[in-house]
Design a protein around this motif. Structure first.
Motif, PDB file in Angstrom:
ATOM      1  N   ILE A  21     -55.460  36.356  -1.711  1.00  0.00           N
ATOM      2  CA  ILE A  21     -55.198  35.039  -1.150  1.00  0.00           C
ATOM      3  C   ILE A  21     -54.809  35.145   0.311  1.00  0.00           C
ATOM      4  O   ILE A  21     -53.894  35.896   0.647  1.00  0.00           O
ATOM      5  CB  ILE A  21     -54.092  34.311  -1.942  1.00  0.00           C
ATOM      6  N   PHE A  22     -55.489  34.365   1.168  1.00  0.00           N
ATOM      7  CA  PHE A  22     -55.096  34.283   2.568  1.00  0.00           C
ATOM      8  C   PHE A  22     -54.118  33.134   2.778  1.00  0.00           C
ATOM      9  O   PHE A  22     -53.118  33.269   3.455  1.00  0.00           O
ATOM     10  CB  PHE A  22     -56.323  34.089   3.464  1.00  0.00           C
ATOM     11  N   SER A  23     -54.431  31.992   2.174  1.00  0.00           N
ATOM     12  CA  SER A  23     -53.587  30.817   2.363  1.00  0.00           C
ATOM     13  C   SER A  23     -53.715  29.884   1.173  1.00  0.00           C
ATOM     14  O   SER A  23     -54.787  29.731   0.599  1.00  0.00           O
ATOM     15  CB  SER A  23     -54.004  30.074   3.638  1.00  0.00           C
ATOM     16  N   THR A  24     -52.590  29.281   0.798  1.00  0.00           N
ATOM     17  CA  THR A  24     -52.578  28.273  -0.262  1.00  0.00           C
ATOM     18  C   THR A  24     -52.192  26.945   0.353  1.00  0.00           C
ATOM     19  O   THR A  24     -51.094  26.832   0.920  1.00  0.00           O
ATOM     20  CB  THR A  24     -51.598  28.656  -1.380  1.00  0.00           C
ATOM     21  N   ASN A  25     -53.056  25.971   0.263  1.00  0.00           N
ATOM     22  CA  ASN A  25     -52.802  24.683   0.890  1.00  0.00           C
ATOM     23  C   ASN A  25     -52.169  23.714  -0.101  1.00  0.00           C
ATOM     24  O   ASN A  25     -51.126  24.015  -0.668  1.00  0.00           O
ATOM     25  CB  ASN A  25     -54.097  24.155   1.496  1.00  0.00           C
ATOM     26  N   VAL A  26     -52.792  22.572  -0.348  1.00  0.00           N
ATOM     27  CA  VAL A  26     -52.222  21.600  -1.276  1.00  0.00           C
ATOM     28  C   VAL A  26     -52.228  22.170  -2.697  1.00  0.00           C
ATOM     29  O   VAL A  26     -53.206  22.770  -3.136  1.00  0.00           O
ATOM     30  CB  VAL A  26     -52.997  20.276  -1.247  1.00  0.00           C
ATOM     31  N   MET A  27     -51.110  21.984  -3.373  1.00  0.00           N
ATOM     32  CA  MET A  27     -51.000  22.373  -4.779  1.00  0.00           C
ATOM     33  C   MET A  27     -50.626  21.139  -5.583  1.00  0.00           C
ATOM     34  O   MET A  27     -50.032  20.184  -5.046  1.00  0.00           O
ATOM     35  CB  MET A  27     -49.948  23.458  -4.970  1.00  0.00           C
ATOM     36  N   GLY A  28     -50.965  21.150  -6.853  1.00  0.00           N
ATOM     37  CA  GLY A  28     -50.666  19.976  -7.650  1.00  0.00           C
ATOM     38  C   GLY A  28     -50.570  20.268  -9.129  1.00  0.00           C
ATOM     39  O   GLY A  28     -51.031  21.306  -9.612  1.00  0.00           O
TER      40      GLY A  28
ATOM     41  N   TYR B 194     -51.650  21.280 -16.199  1.00  0.00           N
ATOM     42  CA  TYR B 194     -52.426  22.247 -15.441  1.00  0.00           C
ATOM     43  C   TYR B 194     -51.952  22.283 -13.986  1.00  0.00           C
ATOM     44  O   TYR B 194     -51.642  21.243 -13.413  1.00  0.00           O
ATOM     45  CB  TYR B 194     -53.904  21.880 -15.439  1.00  0.00           C
ATOM     46  N   CYS B 195     -51.949  23.461 -13.399  1.00  0.00           N
ATOM     47  CA  CYS B 195     -51.729  23.527 -11.964  1.00  0.00           C
ATOM     48  C   CYS B 195     -53.060  23.748 -11.265  1.00  0.00           C
ATOM     49  O   CYS B 195     -53.993  24.332 -11.822  1.00  0.00           O
ATOM     50  CB  CYS B 195     -50.734  24.620 -11.574  1.00  0.00           C
ATOM     51  N   LYS B 196     -53.139  23.227 -10.065  1.00  0.00           N
ATOM     52  CA  LYS B 196     -54.339  23.319  -9.243  1.00  0.00           C
ATOM     53  C   LYS B 196     -53.914  23.660  -7.819  1.00  0.00           C
ATOM     54  O   LYS B 196     -52.876  23.183  -7.357  1.00  0.00           O
ATOM     55  CB  LYS B 196     -55.101  21.996  -9.250  1.00  0.00           C
ATOM     56  N   ALA B 197     -54.708  24.484  -7.153  1.00  0.00           N
ATOM     57  CA  ALA B 197     -54.371  24.854  -5.782  1.00  0.00           C
ATOM     58  C   ALA B 197     -55.623  24.975  -4.941  1.00  0.00           C
ATOM     59  O   ALA B 197     -56.657  25.451  -5.422  1.00  0.00           O
ATOM     60  CB  ALA B 197     -53.599  26.164  -5.761  1.00  0.00           C
ATOM     61  N   GLU B 198     -55.513  24.534  -3.693  1.00  0.00           N
ATOM     62  CA  GLU B 198     -56.559  24.765  -2.697  1.00  0.00           C
ATOM     63  C   GLU B 198     -56.240  26.098  -2.034  1.00  0.00           C
ATOM     64  O   GLU B 198     -55.213  26.237  -1.375  1.00  0.00           O
ATOM     65  CB  GLU B 198     -56.563  23.664  -1.645  1.00  0.00           C
ATOM     66  N   ILE B 199     -57.127  27.059  -2.200  1.00  0.00           N
ATOM     67  CA  ILE B 199     -56.852  28.422  -1.746  1.00  0.00           C
ATOM     68  C   ILE B 199     -57.975  28.933  -0.873  1.00  0.00           C
ATOM     69  O   ILE B 199     -59.162  28.761  -1.207  1.00  0.00           O
ATOM     70  CB  ILE B 199     -56.646  29.356  -2.960  1.00  0.00           C
ATOM     71  N   ILE B 200     -57.582  29.545   0.244  1.00  0.00           N
ATOM     72  CA  ILE B 200     -58.531  30.285   1.066  1.00  0.00           C
ATOM     73  C   ILE B 200     -58.359  31.757   0.726  1.00  0.00           C
ATOM     74  O   ILE B 200     -57.265  32.308   0.856  1.00  0.00           O
ATOM     75  CB  ILE B 200     -58.275  30.058   2.572  1.00  0.00           C
ATOM     76  N   LYS B 201     -59.414  32.363   0.243  1.00  0.00           N
ATOM     77  CA  LYS B 201     -59.347  33.767  -0.146  1.00  0.00           C
ATOM     78  C   LYS B 201     -59.298  34.653   1.090  1.00  0.00           C
ATOM     79  O   LYS B 201     -59.744  34.266   2.172  1.00  0.00           O
ATOM     80  CB  LYS B 201     -60.554  34.132  -1.002  1.00  0.00           C
TER      81      LYS B 201
ATOM     82  N   TYR C 278     -63.289  28.705   4.170  1.00  0.00           N
ATOM     83  CA  TYR C 278     -63.137  27.387   3.554  1.00  0.00           C
ATOM     84  C   TYR C 278     -62.317  27.491   2.278  1.00  0.00           C
ATOM     85  O   TYR C 278     -62.438  28.454   1.517  1.00  0.00           O
ATOM     86  CB  TYR C 278     -64.506  26.804   3.234  1.00  0.00           C
ATOM     87  N   PRO C 279     -61.478  26.464   2.014  1.00  0.00           N
ATOM     88  CA  PRO C 279     -60.695  26.495   0.778  1.00  0.00           C
ATOM     89  C   PRO C 279     -61.535  26.125  -0.439  1.00  0.00           C
ATOM     90  O   PRO C 279     -62.509  25.376  -0.329  1.00  0.00           O
ATOM     91  CB  PRO C 279     -59.614  25.436   1.036  1.00  0.00           C
ATOM     92  N   SER C 280     -61.161  26.648  -1.568  1.00  0.00           N
ATOM     93  CA  SER C 280     -61.751  26.287  -2.854  1.00  0.00           C
ATOM     94  C   SER C 280     -60.640  25.897  -3.807  1.00  0.00           C
ATOM     95  O   SER C 280     -59.499  26.334  -3.651  1.00  0.00           O
ATOM     96  CB  SER C 280     -62.542  27.472  -3.443  1.00  0.00           C
ATOM     97  N   ASP C 281     -60.976  25.064  -4.784  1.00  0.00           N
ATOM     98  CA  ASP C 281     -59.995  24.649  -5.797  1.00  0.00           C
ATOM     99  C   ASP C 281     -59.968  25.643  -6.948  1.00  0.00           C
ATOM    100  O   ASP C 281     -61.014  26.039  -7.465  1.00  0.00           O
ATOM    101  CB  ASP C 281     -60.341  23.260  -6.342  1.00  0.00           C
ATOM    102  N   TYR C 282     -58.762  25.994  -7.347  1.00  0.00           N
ATOM    103  CA  TYR C 282     -58.556  26.864  -8.506  1.00  0.00           C
ATOM    104  C   TYR C 282     -57.620  26.172  -9.484  1.00  0.00           C
ATOM    105  O   TYR C 282     -56.683  25.468  -9.087  1.00  0.00           O
ATOM    106  CB  TYR C 282     -57.963  28.209  -8.076  1.00  0.00           C
TER     107      TYR C 282
ATOM    108  N   VAL D 239     -58.909  35.354  -7.747  1.00  0.00           N
ATOM    109  CA  VAL D 239     -57.710  34.514  -7.631  1.00  0.00           C
ATOM    110  C   VAL D 239     -57.375  33.967  -9.008  1.00  0.00           C
ATOM    111  O   VAL D 239     -58.265  33.570  -9.763  1.00  0.00           O
ATOM    112  CB  VAL D 239     -57.953  33.353  -6.651  1.00  0.00           C
ATOM    113  N   GLN D 240     -56.107  33.963  -9.323  1.00  0.00           N
ATOM    114  CA  GLN D 240     -55.679  33.488 -10.633  1.00  0.00           C
ATOM    115  C   GLN D 240     -54.440  32.624 -10.502  1.00  0.00           C
ATOM    116  O   GLN D 240     -53.543  32.922  -9.719  1.00  0.00           O
ATOM    117  CB  GLN D 240     -55.377  34.671 -11.545  1.00  0.00           C
ATOM    118  N   LEU D 241     -54.403  31.524 -11.262  1.00  0.00           N
ATOM    119  CA  LEU D 241     -53.226  30.671 -11.368  1.00  0.00           C
ATOM    120  C   LEU D 241     -52.743  30.735 -12.809  1.00  0.00           C
ATOM    121  O   LEU D 241     -53.542  30.563 -13.738  1.00  0.00           O
ATOM    122  CB  LEU D 241     -53.551  29.224 -11.008  1.00  0.00           C
TER     123      LEU D 241
END
Length: 121
Positions: free
Chosen positions: A28-35, A94-101, A106-110, A2-4
């Motif tokens: 990526i399966f799902s992208t949740n909160v982004m910031g 910087y951008c950050k995203a909670e992503i489920i691969k 479970y989501p992880s932060d990228y 996964v890459q941002l």
């Protein structure tokens, strides 16, 4: 993998505007909160704005009324429209995203690599 990737930074005069973009790619399966976060020289990284998958937003007091966060889930992109920029907005953003691969649960932060915004005359 996964890459941002952020884009859109640069030099702008006080009072000017910039639009940052963040694109997510990979398995990526799902992208949740982004910031969006930022880190000025000699300072700690701080939150700028958050956006949920359904578009609920939250802003740091220092940027309320000047910055607007948005996202396009179909394109896996997030944006930060920055208006009325001030010298104190100078930082690496910087951008950050909670992503489920894909295949994950479970989501992880990228994090992205960052893009420099300089506000100066």
């Amino acid at each position: 993998q996964v890459q941002l990737v952020e884009s859109g930074g640069g030099l702008v005069q006080p009072g000017g505007s910039l639009r940052l973009s963040c694109t997510a790619s990979g398995s990526i399966f799902s992208t949740n909160v982004m910031g969006w976060y930022r880190q000025a020289p000699g300072k700690q990284r701080e939150l700028v704005a958050l956006i949920s998958r359904i578009g609920i937003t939250n802003y740091a007091d220092s940027v309320k009324g000047r910055f607007t966060i948005s996202r396009d889930n179909a394109k896996r992109e997030m944006y930060l429209q920055m208006n009325s920029l001030k010298p104190e907005d100078t930082a690496v953003y910087y951008c950050k995203a909670e992503i489920i691969k894909s295949g994950g649960y479970y989501p992880s932060d990228y994090w992205g690599q960052g893009t420099l915004v300089t506000v100066s005359s």
